[in-house]
Design a protein around this motif. Structure first.
Motif, PDB file in Angstrom:
ATOM      1  N   ASP A 210      -2.692   0.929  -8.471  1.00  0.00           N
ATOM      2  CA  ASP A 210      -4.131   0.772  -8.663  1.00  0.00           C
ATOM      3  C   ASP A 210      -4.844   1.139  -7.367  1.00  0.00           C
ATOM      4  OD1 ASP A 210      -4.602  -0.045 -11.294  1.00  0.00           O
ATOM      5  OD2 ASP A 210      -4.018  -2.108 -10.831  1.00  0.00           O
ATOM      6  N   SER A 211      -6.054   1.673  -7.501  1.00  0.00           N
ATOM      7  CA  SER A 211      -6.878   1.978  -6.322  1.00  0.00           C
ATOM      8  C   SER A 211      -7.708   0.762  -5.942  1.00  0.00           C
ATOM      9  CB  SER A 211      -7.814   3.155  -6.603  1.00  0.00           C
ATOM     10  OG  SER A 211      -7.090   4.352  -6.733  1.00  0.00           O
TER      11      SER A 211
ATOM     12  N   GLY B 110      -7.346   1.996  -0.249  1.00  0.00           N
ATOM     13  CA  GLY B 110      -6.188   2.820  -0.554  1.00  0.00           C
ATOM     14  C   GLY B 110      -5.640   2.539  -1.938  1.00  0.00           C
ATOM     15  N   VAL B 111      -4.407   2.971  -2.159  1.00  0.00           N
ATOM     16  CA  VAL B 111      -3.734   2.786  -3.444  1.00  0.00           C
ATOM     17  C   VAL B 111      -2.574   1.827  -3.235  1.00  0.00           C
ATOM     18  CG1 VAL B 111      -2.519   3.920  -5.343  1.00  0.00           C
ATOM     19  CG2 VAL B 111      -4.381   5.114  -4.173  1.00  0.00           C
TER      20      VAL B 111
ATOM     21  N   SER C 139      -0.314   7.018   2.754  1.00  0.00           N
ATOM     22  CA  SER C 139      -1.573   7.748   2.612  1.00  0.00           C
ATOM     23  C   SER C 139      -1.319   9.156   2.092  1.00  0.00           C
ATOM     24  CB  SER C 139      -2.281   7.821   3.958  1.00  0.00           C
ATOM     25  OG  SER C 139      -1.555   8.663   4.852  1.00  0.00           O
TER      26      SER C 139
ATOM     27  N   GLN D 203      -2.452  14.033  -5.033  1.00  0.00           N
ATOM     28  CA  GLN D 203      -3.403  13.336  -5.899  1.00  0.00           C
ATOM     29  C   GLN D 203      -2.912  13.311  -7.346  1.00  0.00           C
ATOM     30  OE1 GLN D 203      -5.977  11.647  -4.849  1.00  0.00           O
ATOM     31  NE2 GLN D 203      -5.700  12.289  -2.720  1.00  0.00           N
TER      32      GLN D 203
ATOM     33  N   LYS E 283      -0.758   5.782 -11.518  1.00  0.00           N
ATOM     34  CA  LYS E 283      -1.869   4.946 -11.998  1.00  0.00           C
ATOM     35  C   LYS E 283      -1.880   4.905 -13.524  1.00  0.00           C
ATOM     36  CE  LYS E 283      -5.057   5.824  -8.125  1.00  0.00           C
ATOM     37  NZ  LYS E 283      -6.363   6.446  -7.765  1.00  0.00           N
TER      38      LYS E 283
ATOM     39  N   LYS F 134       0.846  -1.188   0.000  1.00  0.00           N
ATOM     40  CA  LYS F 134       0.000   0.000   0.000  1.00  0.00           C
ATOM     41  C   LYS F 134       0.881   1.236   0.000  1.00  0.00           C
ATOM     42  CE  LYS F 134      -3.765   2.226   2.569  1.00  0.00           C
ATOM     43  NZ  LYS F 134      -4.647   2.146   3.764  1.00  0.00           N
TER      44      LYS F 134
END
Length: 258
Positions: A65-66, A71-72, A36, A52, A59, A33
């Motif tokens: 990937d989300s 999370g991402v 954040s 962002q 991505k 992950k």
């Protein structure tokens, strides 16, 4: 020309580059992950939107990937390692082209789309390798190599006309076992090859053919294959997405004589 004192890229591009490097060195391995948004804001001292935008770049490039509500995460698709020497020698009788066999070994579906076959005036780099004049022609075979139905590599292979004309190399059809097999059947087995590797931004043709995301460089390999007597029998330009591949060279070193 004065050397730049700082990175001129926007902050989100800088952050994306930093995270990309950590992904490629496995400091952020597949399945991990990403930190954040709040953690990245604190680490880089930037507002939410900048973070962002940076994550959106990763991505778009296929690195992350989300997972809704979670999370991402770093994608579970590792960078592909290519061993150049594995694709020069002919495949054994009855076996497919080594590029396809290697794809299958890695659990991928490999395919080849033959785009164009013709006699053309080749680029200067190829003419120099073959010892051709400015107006001399060579046989070109242009292909897109695909993995799991996604374009992986754009390939331009050139052959001397006196060697290829009137052979399967000059026909617009797939060659069973690939061009190394065709050359071997003609008595031209590879004896040595030389690679020149470089990176640069893609041309419009490369950008479209490889379906590249913005701001990604390509990995370009120019290879000349020689038969016995150092006769050039093939010159190939191989173009790959720079963010998807690593080249691996393995040499066994002979101890110096005492």
């Amino acid at each position: 020309m004065p050397r730049p004192s700082k990175d001129p890229r926007s902050r989100h591009q800088q952050i994306a580059a930093d995270l990309r490097a950590r992904i490629l060195t496995k400091d952020l391995p597949p399945g991990t992950k990403l930190p954040s948004t709040a953690q990245l804001q604190e680490e880089y001292g930037v507002p939410n939107q900048t973070v962002q935008n940076a994550v959106a770049v990763l991505k778009r490039e296929g690195y992350a990937d989300s997972a809704p509500g979670k999370g991402v995460f770093v994608r579970e698709r590792p960078q592909r390692v290519v061993a150049p020497a594995a694709f020069v020698t002919p495949s054994p009788p009855g076996e497919s082209y080594p590029w396809l066999s290697e794809a299958e070994r890695r659990g991928l579906k490999g395919s080849i789309e033959l785009l164009h076959v013709a006699e053309v005036v080749p680029p200067v780099q190829v003419r120099l390798a073959f010892g051709l004049g400015d107006e001399d022609v060579a046989v070109l075979r242009k292909q897109v190599m695909q993995l799991d139905e996604e374009p992986a590599e754009l390939v331009y292979s050139y052959y001397p006309v006196d060697l290829a004309r009137g052979t399967p190399l000059a026909e617009k059809r797939r060659i069973k076992g690939g061009t190394p097999r065709a050359l071997g059947d003609m008595g031209f087995n590879p004896h040595e090859f030389v690679d020149q590797v470089s990176t640069r931004p893609p041309t419009p043709e490369e950008f479209v053919a490889l379906e590249l995301p913005p701001d990604i460089s390509i990995l370009r390999t120019f290879r000349v294959v020689y038969a016995e007597g150092r006769r050039p029998i093939e010159a190939t330009v191989m173009v790959k997405a720079g963010h998807m591949y690593e080249l691996q060279y393995h040499h066994v070193l002979t101890p110096p004589a005492v």
